[in-house]
Design a protein around this motif. Structure first.
Motif, short mmCIF file in Angstrom:
data_model
loop_
_atom_site.label_atom_id
_atom_site.label_comp_id
_atom_site.label_asym_id
_atom_site.label_seq_id
_atom_site.Cartn_x
_atom_site.Cartn_y
_atom_site.Cartn_z
N SER A 88 59.52 29.56 62.43
CA SER A 88 60.00 28.85 61.05
C SER A 88 60.88 27.53 61.36
CB SER A 88 60.91 29.61 60.51
OG SER A 88 62.16 30.34 61.06
N GLN A 89 61.38 27.36 62.72
CA GLN A 89 62.22 26.13 63.04
C GLN A 89 61.47 24.75 63.26
OE1 GLN A 89 65.66 25.34 64.34
NE2 GLN A 89 66.15 27.32 63.46
N TYR A 90 60.01 25.08 62.99
CA TYR A 90 59.36 23.87 63.09
C TYR A 90 58.26 23.53 61.91
CZ TYR A 90 60.52 24.12 68.04
OH TYR A 90 61.32 24.08 69.06
N LEU A 91 58.46 24.55 61.05
CA LEU A 91 57.69 24.20 59.78
C LEU A 91 58.36 23.27 58.85
CD1 LEU A 91 56.74 28.11 58.98
CD2 LEU A 91 55.38 26.20 60.34
N LEU A 92 57.60 22.46 58.09
CA LEU A 92 58.21 21.23 57.21
C LEU A 92 58.52 21.69 56.16
CD1 LEU A 92 55.84 18.29 58.47
CD2 LEU A 92 58.55 18.37 58.60
N THR A 93 59.46 22.67 56.10
CA THR A 93 59.99 23.20 54.82
C THR A 93 61.02 22.46 54.35
OG1 THR A 93 61.68 24.64 56.03
CG2 THR A 93 59.57 25.72 55.50
N PRO A 94 61.36 22.42 52.92
CA PRO A 94 62.47 21.37 52.38
C PRO A 94 63.72 21.49 53.29
CG PRO A 94 61.20 22.45 50.62
CD PRO A 94 60.79 22.83 51.71
N GLU A 95 64.32 22.54 53.66
CA GLU A 95 65.59 22.46 54.38
C GLU A 95 65.38 21.99 55.88
OE1 GLU A 95 63.89 25.02 52.98
OE2 GLU A 95 63.83 26.87 54.05
N ASN A 96 64.19 22.05 56.34
CA ASN A 96 63.90 21.74 57.59
C ASN A 96 63.47 20.06 58.03
OD1 ASN A 96 64.24 23.97 58.83
ND2 ASN A 96 62.28 24.57 59.09
N THR A 97 62.94 19.42 56.79
CA THR A 97 62.20 18.27 56.86
C THR A 97 63.26 17.06 57.34
OG1 THR A 97 60.92 18.78 55.16
CG2 THR A 97 61.36 16.29 55.43
N LYS A 98 64.65 17.12 56.87
CA LYS A 98 65.74 15.91 57.27
C LYS A 98 65.63 16.24 58.86
CE LYS A 98 70.10 13.93 56.61
NZ LYS A 98 71.36 14.16 55.63
N ARG A 99 65.94 17.68 59.05
CA ARG A 99 66.43 17.69 60.73
C ARG A 99 65.13 17.53 61.56
NH1 ARG A 99 64.69 22.10 63.51
NH2 ARG A 99 64.43 23.16 61.72
N ILE A 100 63.97 18.03 61.04
CA ILE A 100 62.79 17.46 62.02
C ILE A 100 62.68 16.08 62.09
CG2 ILE A 100 60.39 17.68 61.98
CD1 ILE A 100 60.56 20.77 61.12
#
Length: 282
Positions: free
Chosen positions: A134-146
């Motif tokens: 889940s750390q690498y999925l482009l979810t709304p909460e991950n997009t900025k960090r990724i």
């Protein structure tokens, strides 16, 4: 500078379909422990663990892609690519199952995928502060960090072409290694291949995550030990909890360290591996 600082590989170079693959193989016995390093990490990261496990089993550590002393022509660096290549190496070295798989951080993805694809060959699995997909999925909460980290690794790769990371001493690799490896790290930490692999591996990380999502569940009776570092963000700790339901025989150990448990408190990792060796099905 790369030529000037070059250090001979501590292990052997195995020719595969796509790579000159560097691996360190030590010890002997009826079971083989495969040590898969984390993101930007290399075979010598296991300098505290491998010698101890080699006393009771055969052990193999290695460099993925163009990290360390490996040189690859692979166009992608997903978890599936890693599994396929280590399978080819095991075949060329005639190393037969059973295997105990150990995956640190990003390496946990490929070791889980290996166990999913070849369930009858795997006797145990250690996930050392392993990343959850889940750390690498482009979810709304991950997009900025990724997006931010992707820009960082892209910048590192582009600027490495003219040696800028070397000027600012921003080498690829981890801390806490034995002092005797300082010269090796000064070589492998600044090669163009190291920055290229860091970039490629991260760009392909969402595909690696999808490979885990699409994989078959692990064998229900597979013994799994999840080692989680306490000195991590809360979001990471929450993801560690998601790993505790992988099988019916999953044990959880929390350790008061940072992310590199095998370097900060290697005894925990060593004892976990030995436990799986001792308790493996015969």
């Amino acid at each position: 500078m790369d030529r000037k600082n070059r250090v001979k590989p501590p292990g052997q170079i195995i020719k595969t379909k796509n790579s000159d693959f560097h691996a360190i193989v030590t010890g002997e016995g009826p079971i083989t422990v495969i040590l898969e390093s984390g993101y930007t990490s290399v075979s010598i990261d296991w300098c505290y663990v491998q010698p101890e496990i080699s006393k009771v089993a055969r052990v193999i550590s290695f460099d993925r892609g163009n990290y360390g002393w490996s040189r690859s022509r692979r166009k992608a660096m997903t978890s599936l690519d890693s599994v396929e290549e280590i399978r080819e190496v095991l075949d060329r070295l005639k190393i037969k199952p059973p295997y105990i798989l150990v995956g640190h951080s990003f390496g946990g993805l490929s070791m889980r995928l290996f166990a999913s694809m070849y369930p009858e060959e795997v006797a145990g699995l250690v996930l050392e502060d392993a990343v959850h997909e889940s750390q690498y999925l482009l979810t709304p909460e991950n997009t900025k960090r990724i997006s931010k980290f992707r820009r960082l690794v892209a910048t590192g790769y582009v600027t490495s072409l003219v040696g800028i990371p070397r000027i600012f001493k921003q080498k690829i690799g981890r801390k806490f290694l034995e002092q005797k490896y300082g010269q090796s790290l000064n070589y492998i930490g600044y090669t163009l291949g190291a920055y290229q692999s860091a970039y490629r591996e991260y760009v392909d990380s969402e595909q690696s995550a999808q490979q885990l999502i699409n994989a078959n569940p692990l064998r229900p009776n597979l013994s799994v030990i999840v080692i989680s570092a306490k000195k991590q963000p809360e979001s990471w700790k929450r993801d560690q909890q998601l790993l505790l339901n992988l099988t019916e025989h999953t044990e959880h150990i929390e350790v008061d360290t940072g992310h590199s448990v095998h370097l900060e408190n290697p005894g925990i990792v060593i004892e976990s591996i030995k436990k799986l060796i001792t308790n493996r099905p015969v």
